[in-house]
Design an enzyme around this catalytic site. Structure first.
Site, PDB file in Angstrom:
ATOM      1  N   ARG A 100       0.934  -1.256   0.120  1.00  0.00           N
ATOM      2  CA  ARG A 100      -0.110   0.267  -0.010  1.00  0.00           C
ATOM      3  C   ARG A 100       0.865   1.335  -0.047  1.00  0.00           C
ATOM      4  NH1 ARG A 100      -5.045  -0.401   4.240  1.00  0.00           N
ATOM      5  NH2 ARG A 100      -5.655   1.205   2.696  1.00  0.00           N
ATOM      6  N   HIS A 108      -7.977  -3.997  -6.704  1.00  0.00           N
ATOM      7  CA  HIS A 108      -7.599  -3.032  -5.422  1.00  0.00           C
ATOM      8  C   HIS A 108      -8.978  -2.879  -4.578  1.00  0.00           C
ATOM      9  CE1 HIS A 108      -4.884  -0.857  -3.491  1.00  0.00           C
ATOM     10  NE2 HIS A 108      -5.618   0.211  -3.095  1.00  0.00           N
ATOM     11  N   TYR A 164     -18.504  13.247 -11.785  1.00  0.00           N
ATOM     12  CA  TYR A 164     -18.473  14.313 -12.682  1.00  0.00           C
ATOM     13  C   TYR A 164     -16.985  14.486 -13.617  1.00  0.00           C
ATOM     14  CZ  TYR A 164     -22.096  15.709  -9.656  1.00  0.00           C
ATOM     15  OH  TYR A 164     -23.279  15.917  -8.917  1.00  0.00           O
TER      16      TYR A 164
END
Length: 800
Positions: free
Chosen positions: A57, A104, A148
């Site tokens: 990570r 993931h 968006y």
């Protein structure tokens, strides 16, 4: 070279671990787990968690410079969504969903944040994703929601991904074993240094600043030609970090070498500015224009901090600030006529985020003997470049081996076509008389000595390829493929030639994507020294402190009785001095808090709680106030290496009957919010009296059991540092001192108030005694409540 890789099929994913059986089948119960201690189990599980955070990570890989989430985002965008540079933009939500569902499974917010970072040109020195929509700004504006915005890959990202379909890197199953993902991307440029990385793992962190692509590639090329180059020599190519927001990096060659050799350190970075002179005809004032800001600092935070400086009048020569930035940074600050711009910027660099320290920590994941495991290590510049070049060399080798294998397979097929061309009629006859494809294949293999691959190609051959012209094309293609195969075989036999390929490809990338350096490296800082009081308008003022801890600065005070204070509060002390001088606040817990009078908030009202200026502990309150204006009390600077306390001195008395003298020189300059210690107290004790003793003859003390004592000031211990002092007046068990006062001579008195409300005046001569004694009884049938302090008067300043 083609930039459209051929990637492995998800249908080839491993199905290991799946079990099946007939209904009713049952497995034997697992054996009971052996007993283990809670400490051992907690340690084991925490270590597993730490290892997962470190390797999966938080830390980037030295080979492709990517964290796992970044690698999965880029891979999914190309392999699953086909969002290359020539594709149409796709909703970011589609990318995030694909990455989370297939590779993931750590949450959409983390994935989208990582994706946004890859697209921000003020964060990445060479962005890898092209964002369409609001992806945030250098002002700190948050990006729009993923529903968006849209995104696709930039051309530079293909330099990380283009060789995936050529077996250049190893793949492993994804988290649920339904498909494969690359362990590392076959990066064609050192992305770790170019784009940098930030991450916090368990017990370690990484902070790799971005660098200039062209400079890093130049260093790689030099290292290929001479693998023994030192970090000192490499720094002639890599000048230092190159931040996308520009700025000035203040570091000498020696400092940079120390950082890049050890793999950690700190570098000074600050924004750039230029002076624009005003138009003399129109009377316009000169102005400072900030043209770049430090990396990672929000532009609006800088503007707000400068505005605070202006509003607080800490920089009188600075009149106004406004942000005129568009695509480029332009923060305009108006100056007064005759102001020293260098001095103003020297102040702002120290008091605002215009200058920062960049922490460098070159910690990353380094491959081990196990292809699927990488271990964290802190590397230097030479090691990072060496490990990337070794990886690149291995990648080029595997790519050539793959290309050679494909060529040999094609050559084999073309050789089969060449064998059967002169016997086409016989081939057709064999096929027509066969009972099917398998029978025809067996007969052709036996008749023409073909292998299975050649036979399958012949049986799949289209009829138009039987034309006479086609055999000429086959023969030409065969010759070209054999020549190419021979060339690649030569490359695989020569290490030098393969290193030449690595070098040429790096130079090609530099030519395509290289940019000029944005951050200027300045070896030394040449700026004027300044004192904070240089920017303070010198004027006389008064500081008023109330008993409840409210403080204010007023220009003039005619009558303290009329000054505004809160209901139930009273004036504890009032001092005067220049706004450039310092004022000291003494607390009952033995701390001295010092600030400039200019820093005390100016107010015509109640003032502000002193906690706004200083960090007081629970139960701590202020008991005394002193002005260090030379006209009120001259406190020179402390003499360096002085072994003995130097005057002027102050006297401190505690409720437990202890007292001491201490020098005021260590408290002359402004302190931190936590103050400086002047006393160490016994448990349950507190300071009740602090006063300068310049000219004082004796100190008078009164205890709660109505005893009093007058002691010569010289008898009290003179401490060189915070301490407890010595016994001034011995008090009976359970009793405490109620106050103290200073006397200039034997006729001076101490005024005490009893618990019955009576007021007594006691002359110093009547209670004179030796230090450490109980003193003299004053009231037989009453007890003392407090020592009445002298009335607070309007402060005045001596004329020098």
């Amino acid at each position: 070279m083609s930039r459209t890789p051929s990637l492995p099929s998800d249908g080839d994913a491993s199905r290991k671990g799946r079990r099946g059986g007939r209904p009713g089948d049952s497995e034997p119960p697992p054996p009971p787990a052996p007993d283990t201690s809670l400490a051992d189990e907690a340690q084991r599980r925490y270590l597993n968690y730490a290892l997962s955070v470190i390797t999966s990570r938080a830390l980037p890989d030295v080979r492709d410079g990517l964290k796992p989430v970044q690698r999965r985002i880029l891979y999914a965008m190309l392999h699953d969504l086909h969002l290359g540079p020539d594709a149409k933009y796709r909703k970011s939500a589609a990318v995030v969903g694909d990455v989370m569902g297939k590779y993931h499974p750590h949450g959409d917010v983390a994935i989208y944040d990582a994706m946004v970072r890859l697209a921000q040109d003020f964060v990445m020195r060479a962005p890898l994703i092209a964002g369409h929509g609001n992806f945030g700004s250098v002002d700190g504006d948050a990006p729009a929601a993923m529903r968006y915005t849209e995104a696709k890959l930039r051309p530079l990202a293909l330099e990380l991904l283009s060789e995936l379909g050529q077996r250049t890197v190893d793949f492993r199953p994804n988290y649920d074993g339904t498909r494969f993902e690359p362990i590392v991307l076959p990066s064609r440029f050192p992305n770790l240094l170019v784009n940098g990385s930030q991450g916090i793992a368990v017990g370690m962190a990484t902070s790799i600043p971005p660098h200039n692509l062209g400079e890093v590639i130049d260093a790689c090329v030099a290292l290929i030609e001479n693998r023994e180059l030192t970090t000192h020599r490499l720094l002639s190519y890599v000048k230092g970090p190159d931040f996308p927001t520009g700025g000035q990096l203040h570091a000498t060659k020696k400092e940079l070498e120390a950082v890049y050799t050890a793999g950690q350190g700190s570098l000074k970075l600050r924004g750039e500015w230029q002076l624009e002179e005003g138009d003399g005809k129109r009377g316009a004032a000169p102005q400072i224009v900030i043209t770049s800001i430090p990396y990672g600092i929000e532009r609006k935070a800088i503007v707000e901090k400068i505005a605070e400086v202006i509003l607080s009048k800490k920089l009188p020569t600075l009149v106004d600030v406004r942000d005129e930035s568009t695509g480029e940074v332009r923060i305009v600050m108006e100056l007064k006529r005759g102001a020293d711009a260098q001095l103003v910027m020297a102040y702002l660099y120290k008091q605002t985020p215009l200058a920062i320290n960049v922490q460098v920590n070159l910690t990353c994941l380094v491959p081990t003997d196990n292809a699927e495991i990488a271990a964290p290590r802190r590397l230097g510049l030479h090691e990072i470049l060496t490990k990337f070049l070794d990886f690149r060399y291995a990648t080029v080798t595997r790519r050539l081996e793959f290309e050679l294998g494909e060529l040999r397979r094609r050559i084999t097929i073309l050789e089969g076509f060449e064998k059967i061309f002169d016997a086409l009629d016989e081939v057709i006859r064999i096929i027509r008389k066969s009972e099917g494809k398998a029978d025809a294949a067996e007969k052709l293999m036996k008749r023409f000595t073909l292998n299975e691959e050649q036979t399958d190609a012949i049986l799949e051959l289209k009829l138009y390829r039987l034309a006479r012209l086609e055999i000429l094309l086959v023969q030409k293609d065969l010759g070209e493929k054999r020549a190419e195969a021979k060339r690649i075989e030569g490359l695989l036999r020569s290490d030098a030639k393969r290193w030449g390929i690595v070098r040429d490809e790096l130079v090609e990338i530099k030519g395509s994507y290289g940019e000029k350096r944005r951050t200027k490296v300045v070896g030394s800082i040449d700026e004027p020294e300044y004192q904070a009081e240089d920017f303070i308008v010198a004027e006389d003022a008064n500081v008023i402190l109330s008993a409840q801890g409210w403080v204010k600065r007023v220009r003039e005070v005619k009558d303290l009785a009329s000054t505004r204070i809160r209901e139930g509060d009273s004036v504890l002390a009032a001092v005067a001095g220049s706004t450039r001088s310092t004022v000291a606040f003494f607390s009952n817990l033995g701390a001295c808090y010092v600030c400039r009078i200019h820093d005390v908030p100016q107010s015509t009202g109640y003032g502000d709680p002193v906690q706004k200026l200083f960090k007081l502990a629970d139960g701590e309150r202020l008991i005394a106030l002193m002005s260090f204006d030379p006209r009120a009390l001259d406190v020179p600077a402390q003499t360096p290496d002085s072994a003995e306390p130097e005057p002027p001195f102050a006297l401190a008395i505690t409720r437990g009957g202890l007292g001491f003298r201490f020098s005021l020189r260590p408290h002359r300059d402004p302190s931190t919010r936590s103050g400086r210690r002047f006393a160490k107290l016994n448990e349950g004790d507190e300071v009740l009296f602090v006063h300068a003793v310049d000219g004082a003859d004796r100190v008078l003390c009164a205890s709660s059991d109505a005893w009093a004592l007058s002691v010569a000031v010289e008898e009290l211990a003179l401490l060189s540092g915070p301490g407890k002092g010595s016994v001034v007046m011995r008090v009976a068990e359970g009793e405490r001192l109620v106050g103290a006062a200073l006397a200039l001579g034997p006729s001076d008195v101490i005024t005490v108030e009893t618990e019955k409300g009576k007021t007594l005046e006691i002359a110093a001569s009547k209670i004179a005694g030796q230090r450490g004694t109980q003193g003299e009884p004053v009231a037989r049938r009453d007890r003392f409540a407090r020592v009445v302090p002298p009335a607070v008067v309007v402060p005045t300043l001596e004329v020098s």
